[in-house]
Design a protein around this motif. Sequence first.
Motif, PDB file in Angstrom:
ATOM      1  N   PHE A 234      31.537 -31.294  17.015  1.00  0.00           N
ATOM      2  CA  PHE A 234      31.477 -31.891  18.723  1.00  0.00           C
ATOM      3  C   PHE A 234      30.447 -31.189  19.407  1.00  0.00           C
ATOM      4  CE2 PHE A 234      33.145 -31.223  22.791  1.00  0.00           C
ATOM      5  CZ  PHE A 234      33.487 -32.344  23.235  1.00  0.00           C
ATOM      6  N   VAL A 235      29.985 -30.150  19.130  1.00  0.00           N
ATOM      7  CA  VAL A 235      28.899 -29.288  20.112  1.00  0.00           C
ATOM      8  C   VAL A 235      27.515 -30.137  19.675  1.00  0.00           C
ATOM      9  CG1 VAL A 235      27.683 -27.309  20.611  1.00  0.00           C
ATOM     10  CG2 VAL A 235      30.119 -27.256  19.859  1.00  0.00           C
ATOM     11  N   THR A 236      27.344 -30.587  18.374  1.00  0.00           N
ATOM     12  CA  THR A 236      26.246 -31.057  18.071  1.00  0.00           C
ATOM     13  C   THR A 236      26.247 -32.651  18.787  1.00  0.00           C
ATOM     14  OG1 THR A 236      25.990 -30.232  15.859  1.00  0.00           O
ATOM     15  CG2 THR A 236      24.973 -32.279  16.235  1.00  0.00           C
ATOM     16  N   TRP A 237      27.432 -33.254  18.923  1.00  0.00           N
ATOM     17  CA  TRP A 237      27.428 -34.441  19.585  1.00  0.00           C
ATOM     18  C   TRP A 237      27.036 -34.360  21.007  1.00  0.00           C
ATOM     19  CZ3 TRP A 237      31.552 -36.139  22.792  1.00  0.00           C
ATOM     20  CH2 TRP A 237      31.641 -37.822  23.138  1.00  0.00           C
ATOM     21  N   VAL A 238      27.635 -33.149  21.654  1.00  0.00           N
ATOM     22  CA  VAL A 238      27.381 -33.057  22.967  1.00  0.00           C
ATOM     23  C   VAL A 238      25.635 -32.642  23.431  1.00  0.00           C
ATOM     24  CG1 VAL A 238      27.812 -31.508  24.997  1.00  0.00           C
ATOM     25  CG2 VAL A 238      29.546 -32.197  23.483  1.00  0.00           C
ATOM     26  N   PHE A 239      24.958 -31.926  22.110  1.00  0.00           N
ATOM     27  CA  PHE A 239      23.871 -31.723  22.390  1.00  0.00           C
ATOM     28  C   PHE A 239      22.937 -33.240  22.362  1.00  0.00           C
ATOM     29  CE2 PHE A 239      23.927 -27.307  21.460  1.00  0.00           C
ATOM     30  CZ  PHE A 239      22.849 -26.692  22.316  1.00  0.00           C
ATOM     31  N   ARG A 240      23.442 -34.054  21.628  1.00  0.00           N
ATOM     32  CA  ARG A 240      22.550 -35.291  21.302  1.00  0.00           C
ATOM     33  C   ARG A 240      22.978 -36.295  22.612  1.00  0.00           C
ATOM     34  NH1 ARG A 240      25.122 -36.916  17.084  1.00  0.00           N
ATOM     35  NH2 ARG A 240      23.488 -35.990  15.668  1.00  0.00           N
ATOM     36  N   ILE A 241      24.009 -36.169  23.337  1.00  0.00           N
ATOM     37  CA  ILE A 241      24.267 -36.859  24.426  1.00  0.00           C
ATOM     38  C   ILE A 241      23.480 -36.152  25.463  1.00  0.00           C
ATOM     39  CG2 ILE A 241      26.167 -37.186  26.408  1.00  0.00           C
ATOM     40  CD1 ILE A 241      28.113 -37.516  24.221  1.00  0.00           C
ATOM     41  N   ALA A 242      23.521 -34.984  25.547  1.00  0.00           N
ATOM     42  CA  ALA A 242      22.523 -34.164  26.626  1.00  0.00           C
ATOM     43  C   ALA A 242      21.023 -34.422  26.505  1.00  0.00           C
ATOM     44  CB  ALA A 242      22.959 -32.958  26.380  1.00  0.00           C
TER      45      ALA A 242
ATOM     46  N   ILE B  61      25.825 -35.555  32.624  1.00  0.00           N
ATOM     47  CA  ILE B  61      26.156 -35.394  31.093  1.00  0.00           C
ATOM     48  C   ILE B  61      27.653 -35.125  30.848  1.00  0.00           C
ATOM     49  CG2 ILE B  61      25.659 -33.851  29.149  1.00  0.00           C
ATOM     50  CD1 ILE B  61      22.728 -33.304  30.595  1.00  0.00           C
ATOM     51  N   LEU B  62      28.281 -34.246  31.713  1.00  0.00           N
ATOM     52  CA  LEU B  62      29.668 -34.056  31.335  1.00  0.00           C
ATOM     53  C   LEU B  62      30.374 -35.154  31.523  1.00  0.00           C
ATOM     54  CD1 LEU B  62      30.197 -30.347  32.621  1.00  0.00           C
ATOM     55  CD2 LEU B  62      29.833 -31.214  30.464  1.00  0.00           C
TER      56      LEU B  62
ATOM     57  N   VAL C  33      25.466 -27.024  28.492  1.00  0.00           N
ATOM     58  CA  VAL C  33      24.608 -28.216  28.907  1.00  0.00           C
ATOM     59  C   VAL C  33      23.815 -27.775  30.373  1.00  0.00           C
ATOM     60  CG1 VAL C  33      25.287 -30.446  30.132  1.00  0.00           C
ATOM     61  CG2 VAL C  33      26.373 -29.999  28.180  1.00  0.00           C
ATOM     62  N   PHE C  34      24.659 -26.960  31.113  1.00  0.00           N
ATOM     63  CA  PHE C  34      23.505 -26.388  32.328  1.00  0.00           C
ATOM     64  C   PHE C  34      22.418 -25.730  31.725  1.00  0.00           C
ATOM     65  CE2 PHE C  34      22.734 -22.788  35.235  1.00  0.00           C
ATOM     66  CZ  PHE C  34      22.300 -23.938  36.047  1.00  0.00           C
TER      67      PHE C  34
ATOM     68  N   LEU D 122      20.680 -26.081  28.886  1.00  0.00           N
ATOM     69  CA  LEU D 122      19.685 -27.230  28.489  1.00  0.00           C
ATOM     70  C   LEU D 122      19.193 -27.680  29.605  1.00  0.00           C
ATOM     71  CD1 LEU D 122      18.279 -28.439  26.027  1.00  0.00           C
ATOM     72  CD2 LEU D 122      20.512 -30.038  26.051  1.00  0.00           C
ATOM     73  N   SER D 123      20.017 -28.119  30.557  1.00  0.00           N
ATOM     74  CA  SER D 123      19.351 -28.870  31.620  1.00  0.00           C
ATOM     75  C   SER D 123      18.512 -28.139  32.682  1.00  0.00           C
ATOM     76  CB  SER D 123      20.480 -29.556  32.558  1.00  0.00           C
ATOM     77  OG  SER D 123      21.591 -30.318  31.889  1.00  0.00           O
ATOM     78  N   LEU D 124      18.742 -26.936  32.728  1.00  0.00           N
ATOM     79  CA  LEU D 124      18.080 -25.891  33.575  1.00  0.00           C
ATOM     80  C   LEU D 124      16.562 -25.794  32.867  1.00  0.00           C
ATOM     81  CD1 LEU D 124      17.669 -24.044  35.814  1.00  0.00           C
ATOM     82  CD2 LEU D 124      18.445 -22.200  34.607  1.00  0.00           C
ATOM     83  N   ARG D 125      16.474 -25.726  31.606  1.00  0.00           N
ATOM     84  CA  ARG D 125      15.234 -25.368  30.857  1.00  0.00           C
ATOM     85  C   ARG D 125      14.401 -26.779  30.872  1.00  0.00           C
ATOM     86  NH1 ARG D 125      14.669 -20.232  32.268  1.00  0.00           N
ATOM     87  NH2 ARG D 125      16.885 -19.288  31.388  1.00  0.00           N
ATOM     88  N   MET D 126      15.144 -27.885  30.761  1.00  0.00           N
ATOM     89  CA  MET D 126      14.448 -29.113  30.835  1.00  0.00           C
ATOM     90  C   MET D 126      13.889 -29.634  31.848  1.00  0.00           C
ATOM     91  SD  MET D 126      14.224 -30.215  27.593  1.00  0.00           S
ATOM     92  CE  MET D 126      13.988 -31.986  27.816  1.00  0.00           C
ATOM     93  N   LEU D 127      14.591 -29.319  33.322  1.00  0.00           N
ATOM     94  CA  LEU D 127      14.438 -29.955  34.481  1.00  0.00           C
ATOM     95  C   LEU D 127      13.640 -28.972  35.273  1.00  0.00           C
ATOM     96  CD1 LEU D 127      17.559 -31.986  35.122  1.00  0.00           C
ATOM     97  CD2 LEU D 127      15.522 -32.599  33.673  1.00  0.00           C
ATOM     98  N   GLY D 128      13.887 -27.802  35.235  1.00  0.00           N
ATOM     99  CA  GLY D 128      13.002 -26.691  35.879  1.00  0.00           C
ATOM    100  C   GLY D 128      13.574 -25.937  37.132  1.00  0.00           C
TER     101      GLY D 128
END
Length: 283
Positions: A73-81, A56-57, A35-36, A38-44
């Motif tokens: 479960f990991v796919t589900w988390v990706f979708r939320i994120a 997200i968590l 999650v971190f 993904l967030s770092l690459r998406m937000l900068g």
Amino acid sequence: MNKKTNQELQALVDKATAGDKKALETLVIGVQDIVFNLSLRMLGTFADAEDATQDILLKMITHLSSFRGDSSFVTWVFRIAVNHLKNYKKHMFAHYPLSFEYYGNDIENGKIQDVPDLTQNVEKDILAEELKMSCTNVMLQCLDTESRCIFVLGTMFKIDSRIAGDILEMTPEAYRQRLSRIRKKMADFLGQYCGEYGNGRCKCKDRINYAIQNNRINLLQLDYMAATEISIKTMLDVKSAMEDIDDLSQDFSFCKPYQSPERTKHLIQKFLDSTQFSIIQNS
């Protein structure tokens, strides 16, 4: 998350929703780095990524009872994120959007030779590496939100096109086509301008003082140099509960994964230990 079968993950989810704190901690620890990153690459930026990771968590925790095992479960988390990040408006670049045209013009016309030495005796190799990691990550902000998401899912996490298409609500074919076009766009830009990853004239060591002057790196807070890097294999193992990766892999080596910061881990743990958590579990 260590390699677990879907049955094992479902058992952990069932225990967590029934009030088993240890099971919940296992689930959170297993996905927090995903999650971190993904967030770092998406937000900068690290600061925005930390804030989004916590959101997200917490969203994952409070919606855990809605997990039905229809996907891993990991796919589900990706979708939320992904859904959270695509609509996230609190980050810096939501207010100061970038474009490849702006980035290229700054590389070509920034008056780097007019800036005095601002390094304050900090080792230039360290500052150059910080700038390289920061610059290439911020460069992702030149993509629109969905294109950025497609690039990160396909290039950093190497997610199977069927799963990525499902997460982004598009066909696998459309996802693959867009990923190919976005990768080419990124590679063309790097090739034209970047001297670190392409054949361009932009060299990080030459732009250190210019970057300090423009607040692109902070001498007192070198986030990338302070972060603990983890291997890309570890990151891929984490999402191994999903199906096999496809054949679209390409090396964009600036997409390095990092451990989620200790501050984020501490705040999530504090939440898990709080009365608020007990209220959520009993709701």
